[in-house]
Design an enzyme around this catalytic site. Structure first.
Site, short mmCIF file in Angstrom:
data_model
loop_
_atom_site.label_atom_id
_atom_site.label_comp_id
_atom_site.label_asym_id
_atom_site.label_seq_id
_atom_site.Cartn_x
_atom_site.Cartn_y
_atom_site.Cartn_z
N GLY A 208 0.76 -1.18 0.07
CA GLY A 208 -0.01 0.07 -0.18
C GLY A 208 0.79 1.24 0.05
N ASN A 209 0.25 2.35 0.21
CA ASN A 209 1.05 3.50 0.36
C ASN A 209 0.47 4.52 1.47
OD1 ASN A 209 -0.84 5.57 -1.11
ND2 ASN A 209 -0.33 4.09 -2.57
N ASN A 210 0.98 5.50 1.63
CA ASN A 210 0.54 6.59 2.82
C ASN A 210 -0.69 7.46 2.53
OD1 ASN A 210 2.36 5.46 4.83
ND2 ASN A 210 4.09 6.80 4.31
N SER A 211 -1.04 7.28 1.20
CA SER A 211 -2.11 8.38 0.80
C SER A 211 -3.31 8.21 1.98
CB SER A 211 -2.67 8.21 -0.33
OG SER A 211 -3.68 9.06 -0.53
N ALA A 276 -3.87 7.62 -5.18
CA ALA A 276 -2.24 7.08 -5.11
C ALA A 276 -2.40 5.74 -5.64
CB ALA A 276 -1.45 7.46 -4.05
#
Ligand code: CTP
Length: 399
Positions: A208-211, A276
């Site tokens: 995943g990512n931090n968005s 994102a």
């Protein structure tokens, strides 16, 4: 829904003035900011204290507020308002409005107001039907003001006929219709993506990512308040949103986001891809939890579909707005993306800006247009960034 709208309510002397308490409450409940202006005669019919309490603002009645010589600036009041509603508008006030007479604060404000004016007469039957009153109404309509016709019914005198001020609910509905009509994104379908995507590795792990989704949610809310109908396709986020114009579609992976965006693309007039989206996803999702064997684990990843690029290829009427998050060679990369993906605008966030970015409340962006025009903004809240984007969109719509 009147969020943020500024309504100036002018009350003149008529028994119908008592209805202004309910009317003020309706406006305030709908999110409007209300200031009340009252004539001396009106104060015999409705208490300024009631109106001040309901409007959450002091009630204006005098040119000079106190004996220290502080005065009420009628020009400022007229400039402050998005809409000036004179209700009830008595025969006396009506006649003065028609003839430019200015012997109280309400009339001075009327003469200096720059905003649209509604007037809702209230008076006895014979006064209302008198040719001079009818001529005055026509004169005021001729000045570009909006006439809210009185209802017929039993009047305070006992006579039956027209002269009863329109009910607060009717005036409220007319006000709402007026603002809806003047909303810049009225009737526009906007597709917005927000948040990250999660690409499953096994039943418990993902890439995943931090968005946080905050930027996309701020855009959705701002555009919805401007009258647009929003489909908000969002990846995993804890954010909540509750707006009658926003339909939320929750997804997890890039593939699901792709599918839901494409399903809503044909109908969209504008697309804002602020999500994102993961660029890579595991080739295979293990059906069981991967055990830790050996010292290394090799994951094989494959590219996800570039949703925005696909939208760009299949563009018919849509305005496409993309985002770019760059750490180096920012401007050139953003412009290259704008061109390659066939976008109308690209919003560049730089990770080099302290206090701006994924999780926080603030963002610092530069917006590039297709023509290459660049507008760099200061660090500001994500809501304020959404307002800037709205201005760019309105310009594009009118280009
Ligand atoms: N985007 C998309 N589909 C993807 C990846 C990104 O629609 N699979 C969208 C994003 O929502 C964003 C824009 O494309 O509006 C970002 O472009 P992208 O080329 O992905 O930029 P980066 O992620 O910064 O990629 P790179 O660093 O590879 O240039």
């Amino acid at each position: 829904m009147l969020e943020g709208k500024k309504i100036l309510l002018g009350i003149s002397g008529s028994i119908a003035a008592y209805k202004c308490a309910a009317m003020t409450r309706l406006f305030v409940k709908a999110g409007a900011e209300v200031q009340v202006l009252i004539t001396a005669n009106a104060a015999d019919f409705v208490s300024p204290l009631t109106l001040a309490t309901l409007s959450k603002n002091p009630v204006h009645s005098q040119f000079v507020k106190n004996n220290q010589g502080e005065w009420t600036n009628h020009v400022e009041l007229g400039l402050w308002a998005d809409l000036f509603i004179i209700a009830p508008c008595s025969a006396n006030t009506l006649s003065k409005m028609a003839n430019g007479i200015c012997d109280n604060l309400l009339l001075a404000t009327y003469l200096s107001a720059k905003c649209p004016v509604f007037f809702a007469p209230a008076m006895d039957l014979d006064m209302y039907l008198h040719p001079s009153t009818q001529a005055n109404i026509q004169k005021i309509i001729g000045y570009g003001n909006t006439f809210i016709e009185p209802n017929a019914g039993e009047l305070a005198s006992g006579l039956v006929g027209p002269g009863r001020m329109a009910e607060p609910e009717e005036i409220f509905e007319k006000t709402q219709a007026f603002f809806n009509h003047s909303l810049p994104l009225r009737n526009l379908n906007v597709l917005i993506t927000a948040g990250p995507t999660y690409e499953a590795i096994d039943p418990v792990r993902f890439i995943g990512n931090n968005s946080s989704g905050k930027m996309g949610f701020a855009i959705a809310e701002t555009f919805a308040n401007a009258g647009a109908h929003i489909n908000l396709v969002c990846g995993p986020t804890h954010l909540k949103i509750n707006h009658p114009n926003i339909k939320r579609i929750d997804v997890t992976s890039a593939a699901q986001m792709h599918q839901n965006v494409m399903a809503n693309y044909t109908n969209a007039d504008v697309v804002v891809m602020s999500a994102a989206v993961a660029d890579f996803t595991p080739v295979q999702i293990s059906s069981e939890k991967i055990k830790k064997q050996g010292t290394d684990l090799q994951l094989s990843l494959t590219k996800t579909t570039d949703i925005l690029a696909e939208l760009g290829k299949n563009k018919t009427k849509q305005i496409l707005i993309g985002f770019a998050l760059e750490t180096n060679n920012e401007e050139a990369n953003a412009l290259e993306k704008l061109k390659r993906k066939n976008l109308d605008l690209i919003v560049l966030n730089s990770l080099q800006d302290k206090d701006a970015g994924f999780a926080g409340e603030n963002n610092k962006v530069t917006i590039f247009e297709k023509t290459g025009k660049k507008t760099a903004y200061e660090l500001k809240t994500k809501n304020a960034v959404a307002q800037d984007l709205l201005k760019h969109l309105i310009q594009l719509l009118h280009a």
